[in-house]
Scaffold this motif. Structure first.
Motif, mmCIF file in Angstrom:
data_model
loop_
_atom_site.group_PDB
_atom_site.id
_atom_site.type_symbol
_atom_site.label_atom_id
_atom_site.label_comp_id
_atom_site.label_asym_id
_atom_site.label_seq_id
_atom_site.Cartn_x
_atom_site.Cartn_y
_atom_site.Cartn_z
ATOM 1 N N PHE A 249 64.148 7.558 10.524
ATOM 2 C CA PHE A 249 63.282 7.573 11.708
ATOM 3 C C PHE A 249 62.941 6.145 12.120
ATOM 4 O O PHE A 249 62.420 5.363 11.315
ATOM 5 N N ALA A 268 60.743 14.135 16.945
ATOM 6 C CA ALA A 268 61.874 13.931 16.046
ATOM 7 C C ALA A 268 61.576 14.459 14.644
ATOM 8 O O ALA A 268 62.441 15.071 14.000
ATOM 9 N N ALA A 272 63.719 17.197 12.625
ATOM 10 C CA ALA A 272 64.344 16.819 11.368
ATOM 11 C C ALA A 272 63.914 17.723 10.216
ATOM 12 O O ALA A 272 64.741 18.115 9.383
ATOM 13 N N PHE A 347 67.179 8.869 14.097
ATOM 14 C CA PHE A 347 66.398 9.208 15.288
ATOM 15 C C PHE A 347 65.867 7.909 15.882
ATOM 16 O O PHE A 347 65.097 7.192 15.243
ATOM 17 N N VAL A 375 70.665 10.454 17.014
ATOM 18 C CA VAL A 375 69.953 11.476 17.789
ATOM 19 C C VAL A 375 68.941 10.787 18.690
ATOM 20 O O VAL A 375 68.130 9.982 18.226
ATOM 21 N N THR A 376 68.986 11.085 19.967
ATOM 22 C CA THR A 376 68.037 10.546 20.934
ATOM 23 C C THR A 376 67.671 11.623 21.929
ATOM 24 O O THR A 376 68.441 12.569 22.161
ATOM 25 N N TRP A 428 63.853 17.289 24.373
ATOM 26 C CA TRP A 428 63.143 17.504 23.111
ATOM 27 C C TRP A 428 63.009 18.980 22.788
ATOM 28 O O TRP A 428 62.952 19.358 21.605
ATOM 29 N N LEU A 435 70.492 20.017 16.789
ATOM 30 C CA LEU A 435 70.707 19.258 15.558
ATOM 31 C C LEU A 435 71.213 20.165 14.441
ATOM 32 O O LEU A 435 72.115 19.780 13.680
#
Length: 449
Positions: A249, A268, A272, A347, A375-376, A428, A435
């Protein structure tokens, strides 16, 4: 729910808003009396004294409060409704209405305060009121003081009591996606299942031989075994488990920016932890790594679902750091700690092209030894500005600037893909399911080991 013991400090008499409006209405009357009959000026102070007397009498009719308190949960999750309850029992039945207020950390309630209307319950003696607040950040939110104000029957005078608090609410990462029925149903019906079991026909680890049948993949034929038995046999492989998954992160400035009311880092973390839960159920090992200017945390690898709470506790410790992250130091530290090839899920977000350049270089070095998934979250604010119709020059200028930012963002993501880094960009709301799908696809392709 924990009931807070509130030590009594004071109980002053105060005028209400109604009394203030009446006093304001008497001011023009005093002006008219002074202008038309100067000799009758004494009427104005008499009216003020009468109003003050009514305020005192009305507050006295409200009577004392026998006991009151505030109930709040000891633990809650970020972004989830958190109920705070105020209750009171008064010594007289002449109370008009009551209101409680709470001073707390802004993490728990907006602007660090919560107003709780208190109403009479069905039995008539007990008064109670509730309010739902949504914590905006993780951490420990102390509650420092509470107030109770109750009006008299006329609504002119009130009593107010202030009490100090020495309590706190711990705000954890949001685990509602982990508890969702959809995810539990998915785990129950998916190949990995809620209980680990051997999965044959995929993977690279040899499990057994079976007689070849029409329709099987010819690449699975074991020619040596077939020659010994004079008929065709095929290899059955077991899907690999015990892969190492690291969720890294970026806790820097860009990830501290809010998206739909919550910081990106918290969005995030929630995604996760949901994916980590699925990975643990599948027999893989999971660790968390957080960094900003320097590394913050690095947990040991967790291999059992029953130890998932350790990941939750570690994620709760990720701090918000409004500085540019040091990718070079962070990823070099992470590489030194990993002893075998792992899937590293990073992230992060970026706005500055210079910072993005350093990020690309650092991730390029990491991908030489490990499988990297970047990941964004989609920047919905920029997309909204771009989509606005150019009604004036200011709107057109904002749209051009936003489009330039979007093009720079696409360029950076393209460079990451060319470097061999898998990129996941999504809103988001869907970042968690996307994911999980990407993790299962990588796991099924046996690309980690």
């Amino acid at each position: 729910m924990a009931r807070l013991a509130l030590p009594r400090l004071n109980m002053p008499l105060v005028p209400t808003e109604r009394a203030a409006w009446i006093a304001a209405g008497l001011a023009p009357v005093a002006v008219v009396i002074a202008a038309t009959a100067p000799g009758a000026w004494v009427i104005a102070p008499l009216l003020g004294a009468a109003l003050l007397m009514l305020v005192v009498i009305d507050a006295g009719l409200a009577g004392p409060v026998l006991r009151w308190g505030i109930e709040a949960p000891a633990d809650t999750e970020i972004g989830q409704p958190t109920r705070i309850t105020a209750h009171a029992r008064f010594g007289r039945a002449g109370v008009g209405r009551a209101t409680a207020a709470l001073a707390c950390d802004p993490r728990l309630a907006a602007q660090g305060r919560a107003i709780i209307p208190v109403g009479r319950s069905s039995d008539g003696g007990q008064w109670q009121g509730t309010i739902d607040v949504s914590p905006a950040r993780r951490g420990t939110a102390p509650m420092t003081a509470a107030w109770l104000k109750w009006h008299g029957p006329l609504g002119l005078g009130a009593r107010q009591e202030t009490r100090a608090l020495d309590k706190a609410v711990r705000i954890w990462p949001d685990l509602s996606p982990v508890r969702s029925p959809d995810l539990q149903t998915f785990l129950r019906n998916a190949q990995i299942g809620l209980i680990n079991r051997r999965i044959r026909g995929e993977g690279t680890q040899f499990e057994a031989l079976s007689e070849y049948e029409a329709g099987m993949d010819r690449r699975r034929i074991d020619w040596k075994a077939s020659a010994r038995h004079t008929r065709l046999f095929a290899r059955e492989n077991e899907s690999e488990r015990n892969n190492q998954i690291v969720f890294a992160f970026d806790c820097g400035q860009a990830m501290c920016e809010p998206v739909d009311g919550l910081p990106r880092i918290d969005r995030a973390v929630s995604a996760a932890l949901t994916c980590a839960y699925v990975a643990l159920k599948g027999g893989d090992k999971v660790a968390l790594f957080g960094f900003a200017r320097r590394p913050q945390i690095m947990t040991p690898f967790i291999a059992e679902p029953r130890a998932f709470h350790r990941l939750q506790s570690a994620a709760a410790g990720l701090d918000y750091d409004a500085v540019e992250p040091n990718f070079t130091l962070a990823l070099a530290t992470l590489t030194a700690k990993l002893q075998r090839r792992s899937l590293v899920v990073v992230f992060s977000d970026f706005t500055d092209p210079t910072a993005a350049e350093l990020m690309v270089e650092s991730l390029g070095r990491l991908v030489r030894k490990h499988l990297v998934l970047f990941v964004t979250m989609t920047d919905t604010e920029v997309e909204t500005v771009i989509a606005q119709s150019p009604g004036d020059l200011a709107t057109l200028a904002r749209a051009v600037t936003a489009d330039s930012i979007a093009q720079q963002r696409k360029l950076v993501l393209t460079r990451l893909r060319r470097a061999g880094i898998d990129v996941l960009e999504a809103p988001w709301q869907s970042i968690g399911p996307r994911l999980i799908d990407r993790y299962l696809a990588i796991r099924g392709s046996e690309a980690i080991g």
